[in-house]
Design a protein around this motif. Structure first.
Motif: not given
Length: 144
Positions: A32-33, A38-44, A53-55, A114-116
């Motif tokens: 999960i990301a 702005a598309g900057h990663l905040t949590s993963v 590859m899922a990340t 969020i992306g899963v």
């Protein structure tokens, strides 16, 4: 100058934790990301047993949703109507139109996404929506 609405660190973590809980409830191991406006990663997070590859896929789904303002499955449907645009978008690094990405809206603005990745697409969407609802509370967050 207008104020930018973006996901706070606390909202990002709430989204991540709720999505992880939903994945566990459904019995899937996923990555999960969460990204800001702005598309900057905040949590993963990558659950034990999730593929490497899922990340990357989860991050790309979140980035795609934040940038487009649409869930990734909605974007896929939109692009399917225009083969030239579909081809152009598919060639862009970091773009992923597989289901499992959803924008997080605050006061009508895309504040993040969020992306899963790593589960069947219907489960990924459920997991993502659980994160969206928890990000700032379902009464303030629009769920696409």
């Amino acid at each position: 100058m207008s104020k930018v609405i973006t996901l706070s660190a606390a909202e990002s973590r709430r989204a991540l934790d709720a999505a992880l809980a939903k994945a566990e409830e459904l019995g899937f191991t996923v990555a999960i990301a969460v990204v800001d406006h702005a598309g900057h990663l905040t949590s993963v997070a990558r659950m034990d047993g999730s593929t490497f590859m899922a990340t990357t896929m989860a991050a790309n789904k979140a980035i795609t949703s934040a940038g487009s303002g649409m869930s990734t499955h909605e974007m896929a449907g939109f692009l399917a109507a225009d083969p030239v645009m579909l081809t152009a978008m598919a060639a862009q690094p970091g773009i992923c139109i597989l289901p499992g990405g959803a924008p997080i809206r605050i006061a009508g603005a895309v504040a993040g996404a969020i992306g899963v990745a790593g589960a069947p697409t219907s489960a990924e969407q459920q997991i993502a929506l659980a994160g969206v609802a928890a990000a700032v509370g379902s009464s303030e967050t629009e769920v696409d």
